[in-house]
Design a protein around this motif. Structure first.
Motif, PDB file in Angstrom:
ATOM      1  N   LEU A   1      52.959  96.542  35.015  1.00  0.00           N
ATOM      2  CA  LEU A   1      51.507  96.552  35.055  1.00  0.00           C
ATOM      3  C   LEU A   1      50.923  95.589  36.064  1.00  0.00           C
ATOM      4  O   LEU A   1      49.848  95.818  36.576  1.00  0.00           O
TER       5      LEU A   1
ATOM      6  N   GLU B   1      56.666  96.319  29.755  1.00  0.00           N
ATOM      7  CA  GLU B   1      55.634  96.920  30.600  1.00  0.00           C
ATOM      8  C   GLU B   1      54.920  95.879  31.449  1.00  0.00           C
ATOM      9  O   GLU B   1      54.166  96.205  32.345  1.00  0.00           O
TER      10      GLU B   1
ATOM     11  N   GLY C   1      42.241  98.700  35.377  1.00  0.00           N
ATOM     12  CA  GLY C   1      42.551  99.746  36.347  1.00  0.00           C
ATOM     13  C   GLY C   1      41.323 100.298  37.046  1.00  0.00           C
ATOM     14  O   GLY C   1      40.179 100.137  36.590  1.00  0.00           O
ATOM     15  N   ALA C   2      41.599 101.012  38.118  1.00  0.00           N
ATOM     16  CA  ALA C   2      40.532 101.536  38.976  1.00  0.00           C
ATOM     17  C   ALA C   2      39.553 102.395  38.179  1.00  0.00           C
ATOM     18  O   ALA C   2      39.950 103.249  37.383  1.00  0.00           O
TER      19      ALA C   2
ATOM     20  N   ILE D   1      43.362 103.196  26.963  1.00  0.00           N
ATOM     21  CA  ILE D   1      43.190 104.300  27.931  1.00  0.00           C
ATOM     22  C   ILE D   1      42.246 105.350  27.363  1.00  0.00           C
ATOM     23  O   ILE D   1      42.115 105.503  26.151  1.00  0.00           O
TER      24      ILE D   1
ATOM     25  N   ARG E   1      46.766 100.798  22.216  1.00  0.00           N
ATOM     26  CA  ARG E   1      48.114 100.752  21.631  1.00  0.00           C
ATOM     27  C   ARG E   1      48.772  99.458  22.100  1.00  0.00           C
ATOM     28  O   ARG E   1      48.404  98.916  23.149  1.00  0.00           O
TER      29      ARG E   1
ATOM     30  N   ALA F   1      43.215 103.157  34.246  1.00  0.00           N
ATOM     31  CA  ALA F   1      42.267 103.676  35.223  1.00  0.00           C
ATOM     32  C   ALA F   1      41.304 104.642  34.541  1.00  0.00           C
ATOM     33  O   ALA F   1      41.704 105.468  33.716  1.00  0.00           O
TER      34      ALA F   1
HETATM   35  C1  LIG Z   1      47.026 102.766  31.510  1.00  0.00           C
HETATM   36  C2  LIG Z   1      48.273 102.330  32.248  1.00  0.00           C
HETATM   37  C3  LIG Z   1      48.267 100.835  32.373  1.00  0.00           C
HETATM   38  C4  LIG Z   1      49.390 102.847  31.373  1.00  0.00           C
HETATM   39  O1  LIG Z   1      50.625 102.617  31.934  1.00  0.00           O
HETATM   40  P1  LIG Z   1      51.939 103.097  31.117  1.00  0.00           P
HETATM   41  O2  LIG Z   1      51.957 102.545  29.758  1.00  0.00           O
HETATM   42  O3  LIG Z   1      53.080 102.827  32.012  1.00  0.00           O
HETATM   43  O4  LIG Z   1      51.659 104.654  30.915  1.00  0.00           O
HETATM   44  P2  LIG Z   1      52.593 105.877  31.232  1.00  0.00           P
HETATM   45  O5  LIG Z   1      52.549 106.158  32.693  1.00  0.00           O
HETATM   46  O6  LIG Z   1      53.939 105.671  30.577  1.00  0.00           O
HETATM   47  O7  LIG Z   1      51.830 107.014  30.469  1.00  0.00           O
HETATM   48  C5  LIG Z   1      51.776 107.088  29.053  1.00  0.00           C
HETATM   49  C6  LIG Z   1      50.814 108.206  28.702  1.00  0.00           C
HETATM   50  O8  LIG Z   1      49.457 107.759  28.973  1.00  0.00           O
HETATM   51  C7  LIG Z   1      48.845 108.622  29.928  1.00  0.00           C
HETATM   52  N1  LIG Z   1      48.026 107.777  30.800  1.00  0.00           N
HETATM   53  C8  LIG Z   1      48.463 106.814  31.659  1.00  0.00           C
HETATM   54  N2  LIG Z   1      47.424 106.240  32.263  1.00  0.00           N
HETATM   55  C9  LIG Z   1      46.325 106.832  31.787  1.00  0.00           C
HETATM   56  C10 LIG Z   1      44.942 106.661  32.045  1.00  0.00           C
HETATM   57  N3  LIG Z   1      44.517 105.742  32.913  1.00  0.00           N
HETATM   58  N4  LIG Z   1      44.076 107.440  31.358  1.00  0.00           N
HETATM   59  C11 LIG Z   1      44.502 108.369  30.473  1.00  0.00           C
HETATM   60  N5  LIG Z   1      45.807 108.569  30.193  1.00  0.00           N
HETATM   61  C12 LIG Z   1      46.693 107.813  30.849  1.00  0.00           C
HETATM   62  C13 LIG Z   1      49.980 109.320  30.650  1.00  0.00           C
HETATM   63  O9  LIG Z   1      49.582 110.561  31.174  1.00  0.00           O
HETATM   64  C14 LIG Z   1      50.988 109.467  29.537  1.00  0.00           C
HETATM   65  O10 LIG Z   1      50.609 110.562  28.707  1.00  0.00           O
HETATM   66  P3  LIG Z   1      51.722 111.437  27.911  1.00  0.00           P
HETATM   67  O11 LIG Z   1      52.360 110.485  26.931  1.00  0.00           O
HETATM   68  O12 LIG Z   1      50.910 112.501  27.281  1.00  0.00           O
HETATM   69  O13 LIG Z   1      52.675 111.908  28.951  1.00  0.00           O
HETATM   70  C15 LIG Z   1      48.334 102.900  33.678  1.00  0.00           C
HETATM   71  O14 LIG Z   1      48.587 104.283  33.665  1.00  0.00           O
HETATM   72  C16 LIG Z   1      47.036 102.657  34.477  1.00  0.00           C
HETATM   73  O15 LIG Z   1      46.038 103.381  34.352  1.00  0.00           O
HETATM   74  N6  LIG Z   1      47.069 101.595  35.330  1.00  0.00           N
HETATM   75  C17 LIG Z   1      45.978 101.262  36.258  1.00  0.00           C
HETATM   76  C18 LIG Z   1      46.456 101.569  37.657  1.00  0.00           C
HETATM   77  C19 LIG Z   1      45.360 101.539  38.728  1.00  0.00           C
HETATM   78  O16 LIG Z   1      44.190 101.420  38.472  1.00  0.00           O
HETATM   79  N7  LIG Z   1      45.786 101.693  39.956  1.00  0.00           N
HETATM   80  C20 LIG Z   1      44.889 101.655  41.065  1.00  0.00           C
HETATM   81  C21 LIG Z   1      45.722 101.442  42.308  1.00  0.00           C
HETATM   82  S1  LIG Z   1      44.780 101.621  43.748  1.00  0.00           S
END
Ligand SMILES: CC(C)(COP(=O)(O)OP(=O)(O)OC[C@H]1O[C@@H](n2cnc3c(N)ncnc32)[C@H](O)[C@@H]1OP(=O)(O)O)[C@@H](O)C(=O)NCCC(=O)NCCS
Length: 188
Positions: free
Chosen positions: A181, A177, A130-131, A164, A171, A149
């Motif tokens: 993703l 997912e 992620g970013a 994360i 995890r 991210a």
């Molecule tokens: C880490 C990631 C893959 C997790 O996706 P997910 O499993 O669907 O996660 P969810 O959205 O269900 O969130 C689960 C929990 O993790 C937290 N979380 C999600 N991404 C996080 C991150 N990057 N850092 C810290 N916490 C994060 C959420 O706030 C949530 O917390 P909670 O349980 O207390 O509510 C995703 O959030 C991510 O960061 N993807 C990268 C996206 C990116 O870089 N996009 C750029 C586009 S320009």
């Protein structure tokens, strides 16, 4: 020559798969700085392994100037590598990247020591980073994993896990997912 053309076609198809904003291949070949960076890296790496190292570094730094993506020519990168948005990406000399890996802008695959050893990460197949994430040291991110991210990862990530936070906690990544993703439609 046939190999080069089929590799370019594969990269263009990969760009379409990873970015819902992608349109025609000609347009994508012109506008995607991530594609320019990987194509130039293939040339730079070819020069690097044949000991034209100064030339390889010059090409790599020129591409950094053009794209904001710095890939050391020594880095080993597999097929279907995709960088979305580009800008602010650093990939160190001893980095090894498998097939089907995707990075967003601001990712660093960096070292923590200044010795001439394997000091950068190994990213296995089908990993998404992620970013803004920083993956540091000679650690391994296992197949099919994702780095969130802005995470800072300094320890191995097992296969099919999500990491994360700072410092990153991991995890297991659930099978459902997977689509979410890899589909940037969810992110952009
Ligand atoms: C880490 C990631 C893959 C997790 O996706 P997910 O499993 O669907 O996660 P969810 O959205 O269900 O969130 C689960 C929990 O993790 C937290 N979380 C999600 N991404 C996080 C991150 N990057 N850092 C810290 N916490 C994060 C959420 O706030 C949530 O917390 P909670 O349980 O207390 O509510 C995703 O959030 C991510 O960061 N993807 C990268 C996206 C990116 O870089 N996009 C750029 C586009 S320009």
């Amino acid at each position: 020559m046939f190999k080069i053309i089929s590799s370019i076609k594969e990269d263009l198809a990969n760009a379409r798969d990873h970015d819902p904003a992608a349109r025609g291949d000609v347009e994508n070949a012109i506008v995607y700085s991530g594609l320019h960076a990987i194509w130039a890296h293939r040339v730079a790496h070819w020069l690097w392994v044949r000991e034209f190292r100064g030339l390889a570094r010059v090409l790599s730094q020129f591409m950094r100037f053009l794209t904001g993506i710095e890939i050391h020519p020594g880095a080993k990168i597999g097929r279907r590598f995709f960088i979305d948005h580009g800008m602010g990406i650093v990939i160190g000399e001893t980095t090894e990247i498998g097939d089907g890996v995707m990075l967003y802008h601001g990712v660093t695959l960096g070292g923590q020591v200044l010795t001439q050893t394997k000091r950068h990460p190994t990213i296995e197949d089908n990993v998404t980073i992620g970013a803004g994430a920083k993956v540091l040291g000679p650690i391994t991110v296992g197949t099919g994993s994702a780095i969130g991210a802005n995470a800072v990862v300094t320890k191995d990530v097992p296969a099919h896990h999500i990491a994360i936070g700072i410092p990153a906690k991991t995890r297991p990544r659930q099978p459902e997912e997977r689509i979410k993703l890899v589909d940037p439609d969810y992110y952009i």
